[in-house]
Write a protein that holds these residues in place. Sequence first.
Motif, PDB file in Angstrom:
ATOM      1  N   GLY A 433     -43.355   0.987  22.627  1.00 26.33           N
ATOM      2  CA  GLY A 433     -43.454  -0.471  22.539  1.00 26.33           C
ATOM      3  C   GLY A 433     -42.760  -1.190  23.678  1.00 26.33           C
ATOM      4  O   GLY A 433     -42.980  -2.381  23.882  1.00 26.33           O
ATOM      5  N   CYS A 434     -41.912  -0.485  24.437  1.00 27.07           N
ATOM      6  CA  CYS A 434     -41.195  -1.057  25.594  1.00 27.07           C
ATOM      7  C   CYS A 434     -41.324  -0.095  26.768  1.00 27.07           C
ATOM      8  O   CYS A 434     -40.369   0.627  27.101  1.00 27.07           O
ATOM      9  N   PRO A 435     -42.502  -0.021  27.381  1.00 31.27           N
ATOM     10  CA  PRO A 435     -42.716   0.981  28.436  1.00 31.27           C
ATOM     11  C   PRO A 435     -41.797   0.838  29.638  1.00 31.27           C
ATOM     12  O   PRO A 435     -41.627   1.790  30.394  1.00 31.27           O
ATOM     13  N   ASN A 436     -41.190  -0.333  29.825  1.00 33.10           N
ATOM     14  CA  ASN A 436     -40.297  -0.546  30.972  1.00 33.10           C
ATOM     15  C   ASN A 436     -38.831  -0.320  30.617  1.00 33.10           C
ATOM     16  O   ASN A 436     -37.944  -0.636  31.422  1.00 33.10           O
ATOM     17  N   ALA A 437     -38.577   0.228  29.434  1.00 35.78           N
ATOM     18  CA  ALA A 437     -37.195   0.456  29.006  1.00 35.78           C
ATOM     19  C   ALA A 437     -36.513   1.480  29.913  1.00 35.78           C
ATOM     20  O   ALA A 437     -37.135   2.450  30.360  1.00 35.78           O
ATOM     21  N   SER A 438     -35.238   1.277  30.181  1.00 36.09           N
ATOM     22  CA  SER A 438     -34.472   2.217  31.001  1.00 36.09           C
ATOM     23  C   SER A 438     -34.097   3.444  30.175  1.00 36.09           C
ATOM     24  O   SER A 438     -34.135   3.413  28.938  1.00 36.09           O
ATOM     25  N   ARG A 439     -33.705   4.524  30.870  1.00 37.52           N
ATOM     26  CA  ARG A 439     -33.290   5.730  30.148  1.00 37.52           C
ATOM     27  C   ARG A 439     -32.064   5.444  29.284  1.00 37.52           C
ATOM     28  O   ARG A 439     -31.937   5.981  28.175  1.00 37.52           O
ATOM     29  N   GLN A 440     -31.165   4.580  29.763  1.00 37.97           N
ATOM     30  CA  GLN A 440     -29.980   4.245  28.978  1.00 37.97           C
ATOM     31  C   GLN A 440     -30.367   3.568  27.665  1.00 37.97           C
ATOM     32  O   GLN A 440     -29.802   3.878  26.599  1.00 37.97           O
ATOM     33  N   GLN A 441     -31.336   2.650  27.708  1.00 41.92           N
ATOM     34  CA  GLN A 441     -31.785   1.968  26.486  1.00 41.92           C
ATOM     35  C   GLN A 441     -32.463   2.954  25.526  1.00 41.92           C
ATOM     36  O   GLN A 441     -32.265   2.880  24.314  1.00 41.92           O
ATOM     37  N   ILE A 442     -33.254   3.865  26.082  1.00 45.93           N
ATOM     38  CA  ILE A 442     -33.923   4.873  25.257  1.00 45.93           C
ATOM     39  C   ILE A 442     -32.902   5.760  24.571  1.00 45.93           C
ATOM     40  O   ILE A 442     -32.998   6.036  23.362  1.00 45.93           O
ATOM     41  N   GLU A 443     -31.898   6.197  25.314  1.00 41.91           N
ATOM     42  CA  GLU A 443     -30.883   7.085  24.742  1.00 41.91           C
ATOM     43  C   GLU A 443     -30.043   6.356  23.696  1.00 41.91           C
ATOM     44  O   GLU A 443     -29.636   6.949  22.686  1.00 41.91           O
ATOM     45  N   ARG A 444     -29.797   5.072  23.916  1.00 42.92           N
ATOM     46  CA  ARG A 444     -29.032   4.297  22.924  1.00 42.92           C
ATOM     47  C   ARG A 444     -29.807   4.200  21.612  1.00 42.92           C
ATOM     48  O   ARG A 444     -29.238   4.381  20.520  1.00 42.92           O
ATOM     49  N   ALA A 445     -31.124   3.924  21.697  1.00 42.09           N
ATOM     50  CA  ALA A 445     -31.948   3.864  20.480  1.00 42.09           C
ATOM     51  C   ALA A 445     -31.987   5.212  19.788  1.00 42.09           C
ATOM     52  O   ALA A 445     -31.919   5.291  18.553  1.00 42.09           O
TER      53      ALA A 445
END
Length: 590
Positions: A433-445
Amino acid sequence: MRLFAQLSWFFRREWRRYLGAVALLILIAILQLIPPKVVGIVVDGVSARRFTTERLLMWIGIIALIAVAVYLLRYVWRVLLFGASWQLAVELREEYYRQLSRQHPEFYLRHRTGDLIARATNDVDRVVFAAGEGVLTLVDSLVMGCAVLIVMSTQISWQLTLFALLPMPVMALFIKRYGERLHDRFRQAQAAFSSLNDRTQESLTSIRMIKAFGLEDRQSALFAADAKETGKKNMRVARIDARFDPTIYIAIGMANLLAIGGGSWLVVRGSLTLGQLTSFMMYLGLMIWPMLALAWMFNIVERGSAAYGRIRETLAEAPVVNDGSEPVPEGRGELAVAIETFSYPRTSHPTLEKIHLRLQPGQMLGICGPTGAGKSTLLALIQRHFDVTCGEVRFHHIPLPRLRLDEWRSRLAVVSQTPFLFSDSVASNIALGCPNASRQQIERAAGLACVHEDILRLPQGYETEVGERGVMLSGGQKQRIAIARALLLNAEILILDDALSAVDGRTEHQILHNLRQWGEGRTVIISAHRLSALTEASEIVVMQHGRIVQRGRHDALAQEEGWYRDMYRYQQLEAALDDAPENSEEAANA
C-alpha cells in the motif's frame, strides 16, 4: 458483421490508421492488376513474334518492380492496421480490469475466476484478431474482387465473366449459413474453455489440499472430463470451420471449368485472343484470394462477435455499490453504525439486525461471537463492500454512500481472516500500500507486527521471495506480514478480522501491546474467536444470530452470565491444559 458495428467507436477514433491502411490496400490491388495484363501482352507479342529481347526484359523488369513495391506497401499497412488492433487489445483489457476492480463481493459470488480470466485473455485476443485480420480480409477481398471483376468485364469479356462467376452466389449462401452456425458453436466452445480454466485455477490454488487428501487421481479425472468436453465443443466448431474451404474450392473449380470451356469457345470463334484468355485465367486466379478471404473473414468475425458479446456482458454489469460524490472530511472522526436489518443479495433472511455502535477516535472495539454470528458481515458493511438495506453507517456524521469510495477506503487498513501475499519479496508485500516506503519504515512496521526477527531468519531476509500466495511461509508469518502491511499504511481506522488466529498467545499479547502504542488516537476494530485478544478493548460486543446479545468491557462480561463468560472460562481452561505438560517437563528436569 455486427462486430464491426459494435466496434465503430474504435474505428471512428482511429480512422486515420484505418483509412491509411485501406488506401494502401487499394493501391496494392491496383498494382496487382498490372502483371496479368502484362503477361497477356507478352503472350500475344511472343505468339506474333513481335517482341525483341530488350522489350521482353523491360516487361519482366516492370513485373519485378511491382513485386518490390507491393512488398514494401504491405509492410506499411500491416504496421498501421495491426498497430491499431493491438491498441484495441490494450484498451479492452484496461477497461475490463477497471470493471473488475470496481466490482464488489456480490459480483464474485456469481462469476468464477477462471471464466473472468478466459474473457480477459482468449476472448480479447479473438476480438483483436477480428479488428485486425477481419478488417484486412474484408477490405482486401472487396477491393481486389471488385477491381478484378471490373477489369475482366471491361478489358476482356463481360459475357465470359458473368458465365464464370455463376457458382459464386451459391457459395455465398452456404458461407452465410456456416457463419451463423459458427457464431453459436464458438460461443459454447468459449464457455467450455472458461470451465476448463476454472478447473485449472482451482486445482493449482488448492494443490496442497489435493495432495494432503490424496485426491490426485480424482482431480485428474475431473480435469480430463472438462478437457474432453472442451475438446468436443471445439470439434463442433472445427466441423463447421472445415466446411468453408471445400465449399470455396468447389466454387473456384467450377468457375475455372466454366471459364476454360466458355473462353475456349470464344477463342475458336475469334472473339478472344489466346493472350486475352491467358490474362482472364490469371485474373480468375486472383479471385481465389478474395473468395478465400471473404470466407475467412466471416469465420474470424463470427468468432470475434461471440467473444465480444461475452466481454460486453461483464463490462455492462454496474457495480452494486455506487460511488459517492462528497469528499471525506479531514481529521479523525466518529464512526457510527446504526443497522436495523441487512440481508445479502438474493436472500430473504436478514443477516444482521439492530446493530448500534459508536466509536470515537482512539477507541478499540472488540467483536466476538460464535461462527456465523455476522462478525465479518458487519466489518464488510463498514468497508462498504455492500450497502446497508435498512439503516446506515456514518463517518463524521455523513452516511457512507455519500462519501467517495476510494477516499473512504484510504482511511481504512484491513487485515482479513485469510491474508493474501503476492509472489514477490517480503519487503514488497509489506510495502504493497506504500510502494515508496523506506526500508526503515518497512522494518518498523514488521517490528510492530512481531515478524521482524522471523524475516531476518529467512534466506535473503526482506528480499526473500515468498512464492505463490506465500507458500513458503507459515500461517502465523503470513498473518503478521499482513498486519505489518496494514500498519505501514498509517490509516485512521485499523480493522483486524480474526487476524491473530494463527499466532501463539505470547506473540498475540506482544502485537496487541504494540497496537495500543501505535493506535493512540486511531480507531481499532478487532474481530476474534480467541477472547484474550479483546481484553484491552474499550468496548466488546458479543454477536449471535446477527444480533448484539452482550456488550461491555472485558472485566464486566467475564462476570456476566452468557456466551462470553462461558467461552472465556473454556479458553482459560484450555490454555491451562496446554501449559500443564510444559510445566511438568520443567519440574522433571529440575
